[in-house]
Design an enzyme around this catalytic site. Structure first.
Site, short mmCIF file in Angstrom:
data_model
loop_
_atom_site.label_atom_id
_atom_site.label_comp_id
_atom_site.label_asym_id
_atom_site.label_seq_id
_atom_site.Cartn_x
_atom_site.Cartn_y
_atom_site.Cartn_z
N GLU A 212 2.38 -15.97 3.51
CA GLU A 212 2.78 -14.92 4.44
C GLU A 212 4.02 -15.30 5.25
O GLU A 212 4.90 -14.49 5.47
CB GLU A 212 1.63 -14.64 5.42
CG GLU A 212 0.53 -13.81 4.84
CD GLU A 212 0.88 -12.33 4.81
OE1 GLU A 212 0.73 -11.67 5.83
OE2 GLU A 212 1.33 -11.85 3.74
N ASP A 213 4.06 -16.54 5.70
CA ASP A 213 5.03 -16.90 6.73
C ASP A 213 6.16 -17.82 6.28
O ASP A 213 7.02 -18.17 7.08
CB ASP A 213 4.31 -17.58 7.91
CG ASP A 213 3.29 -16.66 8.55
OD1 ASP A 213 3.40 -15.45 8.31
OD2 ASP A 213 2.40 -17.14 9.26
#
Ligand code: MN
Length: 718
Positions: A93-94
């Site tokens: 996600e990051d």
């Protein structure tokens, strides 16, 4: 030898801090073999590198968060894959790293876990309605193929709640509410008490800070007062049990804040009533001892009637087992006692997670799904009351639902059976929406109507006035509601069309006999209806329209002429406009088109079938002249009809494409192409085309005939 220290020394930034890694490795060393700890260390290196430079709201380096999440799971002795996935759970996600990178580095199992957690993060709890929380919980569980995914997610949420102070107030309340509505109940459902209790207390603290503070203070005060009494009673229990030769641990049990609050709320009790209860837990080695202990404590203090619960014989739905009883204490104050085995205690704390705990001796390659099923089977086994099937069903509904959950554009959740399409969704919203559906969007993108829905998607249905359900939908709709609605609509449509056609046929036959429906009149009509054992005029028209009753005979019946007269078929013909719908169809043997000389055949149950006069099949039908009706085409017909042509071509590369292009240039669609014959130097092709009328077809034939590689082209005639 300090194995952890050796490994830790190799990590980046080792000289400074390890963001909780030291403690994590120590925990892992207590139950995992060295090679598996090494995998976790590699995951840490991977994660720390990927998250490098990122900070949490609190200002701490980001990697401290995934390590804390992993620690929660290590405390429950989960296997190395789950721990590695916990460390990597925010990487996709990051950061720049992809699922593929994780798979290459740590294998498919860890990658699938990380992917599952990332997918859960993508669905958002948009609407706050109470009723939706339940659906949303189910949606989350429905999305999971491996229970460990939800364990990572719960640990993630727990750490985020522990560090929520750094968040702005508004966000705090939203996350706290979501935790109480969604995550704590899931933890409860899966029997993971340690998560449930902490999630509830933290959720309560951030959602109602004032109430939390008041309760916390009161609880602390009463605990201070209770300490002496709890100690005295515990010792008394221990002494009695020891005298009977039972090896037991007696624990003074602390109440958690949220359960106190809930009791006050639900049972409308005063704080003092709820707080001034003393809790004990007695843990023994085996089940027999549980019941022995029960008898002994009942001998020490009088039990409160109606408060005894045997969750060993009948476990709770999440697998929780224990004996519960309440006693009248020395000064009449209630003593709540739980009695269970060590094993039951472990299950009570970790629930489903206890099935994913690492066990050194165990060498199974059971899939995660298989393990989850074993867990369910285990629960069913526990549930020895005759209703185990029912019980299993209720657990399964949550864990392996055959439902998916999708959003309406307004954010409402609609449960649908697995395999449902956009059409099913449209009918689930409202029958009218289904009937008028013309297009659908999934997550704001147009998709074919037959598209299968997936969990968490947002579905929007586009309707048009006057649109009708398409019979082809029946081939792919999944729900009974959609199927029934489409069928009903077709039936009504068909019946109104056949009523209309039947009325025209009857009127035409009456005119042949110098009469008309109007001239016949209501009275005679009513008499005929009774005579035919029907209810209404429409019933009669429908039967005629569907070809179940012949118009000329009915006309004579109406006029009271029972003798057989000669049919003057050519006096008046039925005019075909091509818009009659399902009661007028076009024969597939000869494919009639406007401009052709045609006849109509009354086919029982199918209405009128139009054939060309030249059709080879006519000789068969000619034996039933009473079923034939004269028909003619309306002057202006604006729709397309199917027509078939045969083309003989030379065998040259690309010839089929050339012919197709020529046909397309003439404004016609090709419905079907087949090769009828292939010889050394030529092929016979058959095309099913859409044409407007004879002129249109003639123009296509001319264009194709002119092509260099075409030897011969003719219209097909059966
Ligand atoms: Mn996270």
């Amino acid at each position: 030898m300090d194995y952890a220290a050796t490994l830790l020394a190799k990590l980046p930034g080792a000289s400074r801090r390890n963001y909780g890694m030291r403690q994590l490795v120590e925990t892992l060393e207590s139950y995992l073999p060295p090679d598996q700890i090494r995998t976790v260390m590699r995951a840490y290196e991977f994660g720390a590198t990927a998250h490098d430079g990122q900070k949490r709201q609190s200002g701490e380096p980001y990697i401290s968060h995934p390590v804390a999440v992993a620690q929660e799971l290590a405390d429950m002795h989960l296997d190395a894959q789950a721990i590695a996935a916990a460390i990597l759970h925010d990487v996709v996600e990051d950061t720049e790293a992809s699922i593929k990178d994780i798979e290459a580095e740590f294998g498919a199992e860890v990658a699938a876990l990380v992917d599952g957690v990332s997918k859960l993060d993508q669905i958002q709890f948009r609407s706050r309605a109470e009723a939706q929380a339940e659906s949303f919980r189910k949606m989350m569980l429905a999305m999971i193929e491996d229970i460990r995914v939800i364990l990572v997610k719960l640990a993630d949420r727990l750490h985020n709640m522990q560090t929520l102070d750094a968040m702005p107030a508004k966000k705090k309340a939203r996350i706290a509410r979501e935790t109480l509505d969604i995550y704590a109940p899931i933890a409860n459902r899966l029997g993971i008490n340690r998560f449930k209790v902490e999630l509830e207390d933290l959720g309560f603290r951030h959602l109602y800070p004032l109430r939390y503070r008041v309760l916390d203070k009161a609880l602390r005060r009463s605990k201070g007062n209770q300490r002496q009494i709890v100690k005295k009673i515990s010792e008394e229990f221990e002494k009695t049990l020891a005298a009977e030769g039972i090896d037991a641990d007696v624990i003074g049990r602390e109440k958690h804040l949220f359960s106190v609050y809930r009791k006050m709320l639900e049972k409308k009790r005063l704080l003092s009533d709820v707080v001034d209860v003393y809790g004990f837990r007695i843990i023994v080695d085996d089940v027999n001892d549980c019941y022995k202990v029960l008898g002994l404590v009942h001998g020490l203090y009088k039990p409160m009637p109606g408060r005894f619960k045997d969750y060993i014989a009948i476990p709770r739905i999440n697998g929780y087992q224990s004996l519960h009883t309440t006693l009248f204490g020395p000064k009449g104050q209630p003593l709540e006692v739980q009695i269970r085995t060590r094993h039951m205690d472990r299950v009570a704390e970790s629930g489903v997670a206890s099935h994913w705990q690492y066990k050194a001796e165990e060498k199974t390659d059971a899939t995660p799904q298989r393990r989850a099923r074993d867990w369910l089977a285990n629960l069913a086994e526990l549930q020895r009351s005759g209703t185990s099937e029912e019980f299993l069903e209720s657990v399964k509904v949550d864990l392996f639902p055959d439902k998916i959950y999708v959003f309406t554009p307004k954010g409402d959740i609609k449960p649908m059976p697995k395999g449902s399409t956009t059409i099913d969704f449209a009918y689930a919203v409202h029958t009218d929406i289904g009937n008028r559906c013309v297009a659908a969007k999934i997550d704001r993108r147009l998709v074919p109507l037959r598209t299968e829905l997936q969990n968490g998607q947002t579905v929007e249905i586009i309707t048009a006035r006057g649109a009708r359900p398409n019979p082809n939908w029946l081939a792919f709709v999944r729900t009974a509601k959609a199927r029934t609605a489409i069928r009903n609509h077709m039936k009504t449509m068909r019946s109104s069309e056949s009523v209309d056609l039947g009325k025209r046929l009857l009127d035409r036959s009456l005119k042949d006999l110098d009469s008309s429906l109007r001239k016949v009149g209501k009275v005679r009509m009513k008499a005929a209806i009774d005579e035919l054992d029907l209810n209404t005029n429409e019933d009669l028209f429908e039967q005629i329209g569907l070809g179940e009753r012949l118009a000329p005979l009915t006309a004579r019946l109406l006029l009271g002429e029972n003798q057989k007269g000669e049919s003057d078929a050519d006096t008046a013909s039925l005019v075909i406009a091509g818009t009659e719908g399902m009661v007028v169809s076009y024969a597939r043997c000869c494919h009639p088109i406007p401009g052709d000389n045609v006849m109509g055949y009354l086919s029982s149950g199918r209405g009128v079938v139009i054939h060309r006069n030249k059709c080879g099949n006519l000789s068969v039908f000619r034996k039933q002249p009473e079923k034939w009706i004269a028909v003619s085409w309306e002057k202006e017909i604006d729709r397309e009809f199917s027509s078939q042509i045969h083309v003989d071509t030379q065998n040259k590369p690309g010839v089929l494409a050339e012919i197709a292009a020529t046909i397309a240039d003439s404004g016609s669609n090709i419905e079907q192409v087949s090769v009828l014959g292939r010889h050394e130097d030529c092929s016979v092709l058959s095309f099913l085309l859409q044409v407007k009328n004879r002129q249109h077809l003639a123009q296509i034939l001319r264009s194709v005939r002119k092509m260099p590689n075409v030897i011969r082209v003719v219209r097909d005639c059966a």
